[in-house]
Write a protein that holds these residues in place. Structure first.
Motif, PDB file in Angstrom:
ATOM      1  N   MET A   1       0.845  -1.198   0.000  1.00  0.00           N
ATOM      2  CA  MET A   1       0.000   0.000   0.000  1.00  0.00           C
ATOM      3  C   MET A   1       0.880   1.247   0.000  1.00  0.00           C
ATOM      4  O   MET A   1       1.837   1.341   0.770  1.00  0.00           O
ATOM      5  CB  MET A   1      -0.911   0.004   1.232  1.00  0.00           C
ATOM      6  N   ALA A   2       0.557   2.186  -0.872  1.00  0.00           N
ATOM      7  CA  ALA A   2       1.335   3.424  -0.957  1.00  0.00           C
ATOM      8  C   ALA A   2       1.147   4.257   0.302  1.00  0.00           C
ATOM      9  O   ALA A   2       0.073   4.271   0.906  1.00  0.00           O
ATOM     10  CB  ALA A   2       0.903   4.229  -2.179  1.00  0.00           C
ATOM     11  N   ALA A   3       2.225   4.925   0.703  1.00  0.00           N
ATOM     12  CA  ALA A   3       2.146   5.765   1.899  1.00  0.00           C
ATOM     13  C   ALA A   3       1.251   6.970   1.634  1.00  0.00           C
ATOM     14  O   ALA A   3       1.185   7.479   0.516  1.00  0.00           O
ATOM     15  CB  ALA A   3       3.539   6.219   2.295  1.00  0.00           C
ATOM     16  N   GLN A   4       0.548   7.409   2.679  1.00  0.00           N
ATOM     17  CA  GLN A   4      -0.290   8.598   2.549  1.00  0.00           C
ATOM     18  C   GLN A   4       0.589   9.832   2.364  1.00  0.00           C
ATOM     19  O   GLN A   4       1.624   9.969   3.015  1.00  0.00           O
ATOM     20  CB  GLN A   4      -1.125   8.790   3.816  1.00  0.00           C
ATOM     21  N   PRO A   5       0.200  10.740   1.482  1.00  0.00           N
ATOM     22  CA  PRO A   5       0.939  12.006   1.389  1.00  0.00           C
ATOM     23  C   PRO A   5       0.898  12.721   2.737  1.00  0.00           C
ATOM     24  O   PRO A   5      -0.128  12.732   3.414  1.00  0.00           O
ATOM     25  CB  PRO A   5       0.162  12.789   0.325  1.00  0.00           C
ATOM     26  N   LYS A   6       2.008  13.318   3.110  1.00  0.00           N
ATOM     27  CA  LYS A   6       2.090  14.022   4.385  1.00  0.00           C
ATOM     28  C   LYS A   6       1.880  15.522   4.158  1.00  0.00           C
ATOM     29  O   LYS A   6       2.505  16.121   3.276  1.00  0.00           O
ATOM     30  CB  LYS A   6       3.457  13.776   5.030  1.00  0.00           C
ATOM     31  N   ILE A   7       0.990  16.092   4.953  1.00  0.00           N
ATOM     32  CA  ILE A   7       0.725  17.524   4.926  1.00  0.00           C
ATOM     33  C   ILE A   7       1.190  18.111   6.247  1.00  0.00           C
ATOM     34  O   ILE A   7       0.744  17.678   7.314  1.00  0.00           O
ATOM     35  CB  ILE A   7      -0.784  17.820   4.735  1.00  0.00           C
ATOM     36  N   LEU A   8       2.068  19.084   6.209  1.00  0.00           N
ATOM     37  CA  LEU A   8       2.558  19.732   7.422  1.00  0.00           C
ATOM     38  C   LEU A   8       1.794  21.031   7.651  1.00  0.00           C
ATOM     39  O   LEU A   8       1.777  21.913   6.794  1.00  0.00           O
ATOM     40  CB  LEU A   8       4.054  20.031   7.309  1.00  0.00           C
ATOM     41  N   ILE A   9       1.163  21.138   8.824  1.00  0.00           N
ATOM     42  CA  ILE A   9       0.382  22.320   9.193  1.00  0.00           C
ATOM     43  C   ILE A   9       1.249  23.208  10.081  1.00  0.00           C
ATOM     44  O   ILE A   9       1.635  22.806  11.183  1.00  0.00           O
ATOM     45  CB  ILE A   9      -0.898  21.917   9.948  1.00  0.00           C
ATOM     46  N   VAL A  10       1.577  24.401   9.619  1.00  0.00           N
ATOM     47  CA  VAL A  10       2.409  25.331  10.391  1.00  0.00           C
ATOM     48  C   VAL A  10       1.514  26.488  10.823  1.00  0.00           C
ATOM     49  O   VAL A  10       1.191  27.379  10.038  1.00  0.00           O
ATOM     50  CB  VAL A  10       3.596  25.835   9.552  1.00  0.00           C
ATOM     51  N   GLU A  11       1.122  26.469  12.078  1.00  0.00           N
ATOM     52  CA  GLU A  11       0.102  27.397  12.595  1.00  0.00           C
ATOM     53  C   GLU A  11       0.265  27.509  14.107  1.00  0.00           C
ATOM     54  O   GLU A  11       0.322  26.500  14.810  1.00  0.00           O
ATOM     55  CB  GLU A  11      -1.284  26.851  12.235  1.00  0.00           C
ATOM     56  N   ASP A  12       0.345  28.754  14.609  1.00  0.00           N
ATOM     57  CA  ASP A  12       0.557  28.917  16.049  1.00  0.00           C
ATOM     58  C   ASP A  12      -0.728  28.824  16.861  1.00  0.00           C
ATOM     59  O   ASP A  12      -0.684  28.656  18.080  1.00  0.00           O
ATOM     60  CB  ASP A  12       1.282  30.241  16.341  1.00  0.00           C
ATOM     61  N   ASP A  13      -1.882  28.923  16.215  1.00  0.00           N
ATOM     62  CA  ASP A  13      -3.167  28.820  16.907  1.00  0.00           C
ATOM     63  C   ASP A  13      -3.562  27.341  16.997  1.00  0.00           C
ATOM     64  O   ASP A  13      -3.845  26.694  15.981  1.00  0.00           O
ATOM     65  CB  ASP A  13      -4.229  29.605  16.140  1.00  0.00           C
ATOM     66  N   ALA A  14      -3.610  26.812  18.225  1.00  0.00           N
ATOM     67  CA  ALA A  14      -3.870  25.385  18.413  1.00  0.00           C
ATOM     68  C   ALA A  14      -5.254  24.980  17.894  1.00  0.00           C
ATOM     69  O   ALA A  14      -5.429  23.883  17.353  1.00  0.00           O
ATOM     70  CB  ALA A  14      -3.748  25.025  19.898  1.00  0.00           C
ATOM     71  N   HIS A  15      -6.245  25.856  18.058  1.00  0.00           N
ATOM     72  CA  HIS A  15      -7.603  25.538  17.598  1.00  0.00           C
ATOM     73  C   HIS A  15      -7.639  25.388  16.077  1.00  0.00           C
ATOM     74  O   HIS A  15      -8.221  24.425  15.548  1.00  0.00           O
ATOM     75  CB  HIS A  15      -8.566  26.640  18.039  1.00  0.00           C
ATOM     76  N   ILE A  16      -6.997  26.312  15.369  1.00  0.00           N
ATOM     77  CA  ILE A  16      -6.972  26.228  13.909  1.00  0.00           C
ATOM     78  C   ILE A  16      -6.180  25.012  13.458  1.00  0.00           C
ATOM     79  O   ILE A  16      -6.554  24.327  12.493  1.00  0.00           O
ATOM     80  CB  ILE A  16      -6.388  27.521  13.303  1.00  0.00           C
ATOM     81  N   ARG A  17      -5.082  24.708  14.169  1.00  0.00           N
ATOM     82  CA  ARG A  17      -4.301  23.504  13.832  1.00  0.00           C
ATOM     83  C   ARG A  17      -5.166  22.262  13.913  1.00  0.00           C
ATOM     84  O   ARG A  17      -5.112  21.396  13.041  1.00  0.00           O
ATOM     85  CB  ARG A  17      -3.101  23.350  14.773  1.00  0.00           C
ATOM     86  N   ARG A  18      -5.978  22.168  14.964  1.00  0.00           N
ATOM     87  CA  ARG A  18      -6.848  20.986  15.115  1.00  0.00           C
ATOM     88  C   ARG A  18      -7.861  20.906  13.989  1.00  0.00           C
ATOM     89  O   ARG A  18      -8.110  19.824  13.442  1.00  0.00           O
ATOM     90  CB  ARG A  18      -7.560  21.029  16.476  1.00  0.00           C
ATOM     91  N   LEU A  19      -8.470  22.046  13.645  1.00  0.00           N
ATOM     92  CA  LEU A  19      -9.455  22.060  12.563  1.00  0.00           C
ATOM     93  C   LEU A  19      -8.824  21.612  11.239  1.00  0.00           C
ATOM     94  O   LEU A  19      -9.411  20.823  10.492  1.00  0.00           O
ATOM     95  CB  LEU A  19     -10.051  23.464  12.409  1.00  0.00           C
ATOM     96  N   LEU A  20      -7.643  22.131  10.969  1.00  0.00           N
ATOM     97  CA  LEU A  20      -6.953  21.760   9.739  1.00  0.00           C
ATOM     98  C   LEU A  20      -6.570  20.282   9.742  1.00  0.00           C
ATOM     99  O   LEU A  20      -6.710  19.585   8.729  1.00  0.00           O
ATOM    100  CB  LEU A  20      -5.705  22.625   9.544  1.00  0.00           C
TER     101      LEU A  20
END
Length: 229
Positions: A1-20
């Motif tokens: 199975m191919a590995a999932q593409p990795k998306i890095l979220i760079v955000e200082d607001d923890a709430h927005i990081r969770r939503l993303l």
């Protein structure tokens, strides 16, 4: 199975990081998180993400500086509350692949991520790009609408080709002017507007309501790829 593409979220607001993160993982991608520029650079080297979602307002470094450091390692999509046109232009000129202003629609964000992933996987642009019933053959310098060839002037073709090389991503006015007309014409936005207007009349079903060649107000243009537009 191919590995999932990795998306890095760079955000200082923890709430927005969770939503993303929730949106990214629901779409089937792996997600990483960084709250600072230092963490982002470290994770970019360790995890080697395909796409970075970058907030510009980081506590330890301006996100604009980070774009140049991340460029070449991953596709960079700026996700920021900064609405100033100059900021958007600066981000694109520094090498960002796209720019999304907060608040944003999750589906639009995911569409931008998919476009960035396509570019990350293929590297170079596809030889043939389809937008609605228009086919752009970049190798043969040929444009067809339905079953008919479309005659374009050299400048019209060059602008369309630049957009087709990076479909679904905004390209700044200055970049287009610099590439097509040369560095001495970076401020001559009227040249670009005239060419885009002509392209819309030749390619769009309804030039007054364009669906292929989209204007990002004050920033640049985007070619929307895909059939059924």
């Amino acid at each position: 199975m191919a590995a999932q593409p990795k998306i890095l979220i760079v955000e200082d607001d923890a709430h927005i990081r969770r939503l993303l993160r929730v949106a990214i993982e629901r779409a089937g991608y792996a997600a990483g998180e960084a709250a600072t520029a230092r963490e982002a650079l470290s994770l970019a080297d360790i995890d080697k993400p395909a796409v970075v979602l970058l907030d510009l307002g980081l506590p330890d470094r301006d996100g604009l500086e980070l774009i140049q450091l991340l460029r070449g390692k991953a596709s960079v999509i700026v996700v920021s509350a900064r609405e100033d046109t100059a900021e958007k232009v600066a981000a694109l000129d520094l090498g960002a692949d796209d720019y999304l202003t907060k608040p944003f629609d999750t589906e639009e964000l995911l569409a931008r991520v998919r476009a960035a992933l396509r570019h990350h996987v293929t590297g170079d642009s596809a030889a043939v790009v389809t937008t609605g019933d228009v086919e752009i053959d970049l190798e043969r310098r040929r444009v067809r609408r339905g079953d008919e060839d479309v005659h374009l002037t050299p400048k019209e073709y060059d602008v369309l080709a630049e957009l087709a090389k990076r479909p679904d991503r905004v390209i700044g006015h200055r970049q287009l002017l610099r590439t097509v007309w040369g560095p001495a014409h970076e401020e001559h936005i009227d040249y670009l507007r005239i060419v885009v207007r002509n392209l819309r009349h030749k390619l769009e079903t309804d030039p007054a309501r364009p669906r292929m060649l989209i204007n990002e107000l004050g920033v640049g243009y985007r070619l929307v790829a895909g059939e059924g537009l």
